[in-house]
Design an enzyme around this catalytic site. Structure first.
Site, PDB file in Angstrom:
ATOM      1  CG  ASP A 165      -2.073   0.978   1.395  1.00  0.00           C
ATOM      2  OD1 ASP A 165      -1.763   2.300   0.562  1.00  0.00           O
ATOM      3  OD2 ASP A 165      -2.895   0.798   2.274  1.00  0.00           O
ATOM      4  CG  ASP A 217      -4.131   5.695   0.079  1.00  0.00           C
ATOM      5  OD1 ASP A 217      -3.437   4.552   0.291  1.00  0.00           O
ATOM      6  OD2 ASP A 217      -4.655   5.986   0.937  1.00  0.00           O
ATOM      7  CG  HIS A 273      -9.266   7.451   2.856  1.00  0.00           C
ATOM      8  ND1 HIS A 273      -8.539   8.136   1.968  1.00  0.00           N
ATOM      9  CD2 HIS A 273      -8.856   6.033   2.889  1.00  0.00           C
ATOM     10  CE1 HIS A 273      -7.508   7.293   1.645  1.00  0.00           C
ATOM     11  NE2 HIS A 273      -7.660   6.193   2.158  1.00  0.00           N
ATOM     12  CG  HIS A 291      -6.903   9.100   6.064  1.00  0.00           C
ATOM     13  ND1 HIS A 291      -5.899   8.605   6.775  1.00  0.00           N
ATOM     14  CD2 HIS A 291      -6.849   8.181   4.912  1.00  0.00           C
ATOM     15  CE1 HIS A 291      -5.631   7.456   6.442  1.00  0.00           C
ATOM     16  NE2 HIS A 291      -5.982   7.053   5.119  1.00  0.00           N
ATOM     17  CD  GLU A 337      -7.890   1.873   2.296  1.00  0.00           C
ATOM     18  OE1 GLU A 337      -6.835   1.164   2.078  1.00  0.00           O
ATOM     19  OE2 GLU A 337      -7.940   3.184   2.410  1.00  0.00           O
ATOM     20  CD  GLU A 368      -6.229   2.752  -0.654  1.00  0.00           C
ATOM     21  OE1 GLU A 368      -5.269   1.914  -0.148  1.00  0.00           O
ATOM     22  OE2 GLU A 368      -6.628   3.563   0.062  1.00  0.00           O
TER      23      GLU A 368
HETATM   24 CO    CO Z   1      -6.135   4.345   1.542  1.00  0.00          CO
END
Ligand code: CO
Length: 315
Positions: free
Chosen positions: A101, A112, A172, A180, A205, A300
């Protein structure tokens, strides 16, 4: 990196940024996805986690990007937030299930995304469930959809394989310099009726486990921190480290390993970080473990919410 279900800050910064053209934004997300795939290609039995981390983070900086956060290489029951220490000797083992990640940053735009590497090939059901959950979520994402409904899709898809979503981790919003931002996107139907807005970029995710608990708890290891607010610290070493954090990482997540590479002497590094942490100046991101020690897989992606559908940016 994932969002724990404790920060439902609705004050999304998605709409506050100065305009950066969409092609630039898309280029950054594409590069963020390539970085994760590249890092995943380095993950092999016998390889040191530290070598993978340093290699990919170095390559990203060489390409002119910043790391949005330290790469997370979380193994088996570790769901998230394991990044190697500066003296980490840990290696990947033949049967490991590894969540890679990672995110990159340019102009405050942060990717992300994550993939799972199943080294033995024995856990395809876990990995496939997380991918199918992504497909199911993407099929309904558009402006006006309630985040709880997305969670329902994810949950249903995972349960069809007799596996469980991790309920206290989720997706998010991705804001400018804000990994976030709101809204929180649950991995089950938490009945949250917050509606997605057009033009928002979000991370989805799903975390999937074969464990019984379906929740994560904090472990003892912590190698990722983030400055919350400046504070006064007593020891000279802690003051030096505090100013390094402020100058180098501002309010973005960093690895203790990164600090170690910055400092002439690593002496007292962890005790100084503890001293700073005790003042309340730092947020800590300890390793998150599936409570019943089940294996965890994660996929994700980042998508742009549109009027009638969404666009996958991490491809
Ligand atoms: Co994330």
């Amino acid at each position: 990196m994932e969002d724990e279900d404790k920060d439902k800050d609705e004050d999304s910064k998605n709409n506050k940024e100065e305009k950066i053209d969409i092609d630039t934004i898309k280029k950054i997300y594409k590069a963020g996805y390539s970085a994760v795939k590249e890092a995943a290609s380095y993950v092999k039995p016998g390889v040191k986690l530290l070598d993978v981390a340093e290699r990919i983070e170095h390559n990203i900086i060489e390409q002119g990007y910043n790391c949005a956060f330290p790469i997370n290489l979380s193994i088996n029951e570790e769901a998230a937030h394991y990044t190697p220490s500066f003296q980490d000797e840990k290696i990947f083992n033949e049967k490991d299930v590894i969540k890679v990640d990672f995110g990159i940053e340019e102009f405050g735009i942060m990717s992300d995304c994550a993939v799972t590497v199943d080294l033995s090939g024995d856990h395809a059901d876990l990995v496939d469930a997380s991918k199918e959950a992504i497909d199911a979520a993407l099929s309904i994402i558009k402006s006006g959809v309630e985040v709880g409904k997305i969670g329902q899709e994810i949950e249903n898809t995972i349960k069809k394989r007799n596996l469980a979503p991790i309920k206290n981790l989720g997706g998010h919003g991705l804001g400018i310099h804000d990994l976030h931002a709101g809204p929180f996107i649950p991995n089950f139907n938490n009945k949250d009726d917050t509606k997605l807005e057009e033009g928002t970029i979000i991370a989805i995710e799903p975390f999937v486990t074969n464990g019984k608990s379906g929740i994560v708890i904090e472990g003892d290891t912590c190698e990722i921190y983030q400055l919350e607010a400046e504070a006064i610290v007593r020891s000279q070493n802690a003051r030096k480290i505090m100013s390094a954090i402020i100058n180098r990482y501002k309010n973005e997540p960093f690895a203790v390993r990164w600090l170690a590479n910055e400092l002439d002497s690593k002496f007292g590094l962890y005790s100084s970080i503890s001293e700073i942490f005790r003042t309340g100046a730092l947020n800590a991101y300890p390793v998150l473990l599936e409570q019943s020690k089940g294996l965890v897989a994660q996929t994700e992606v980042n998508v742009l919410v549109g009027t009638d559908s969404c666009e996958l940016l991490t491809k």
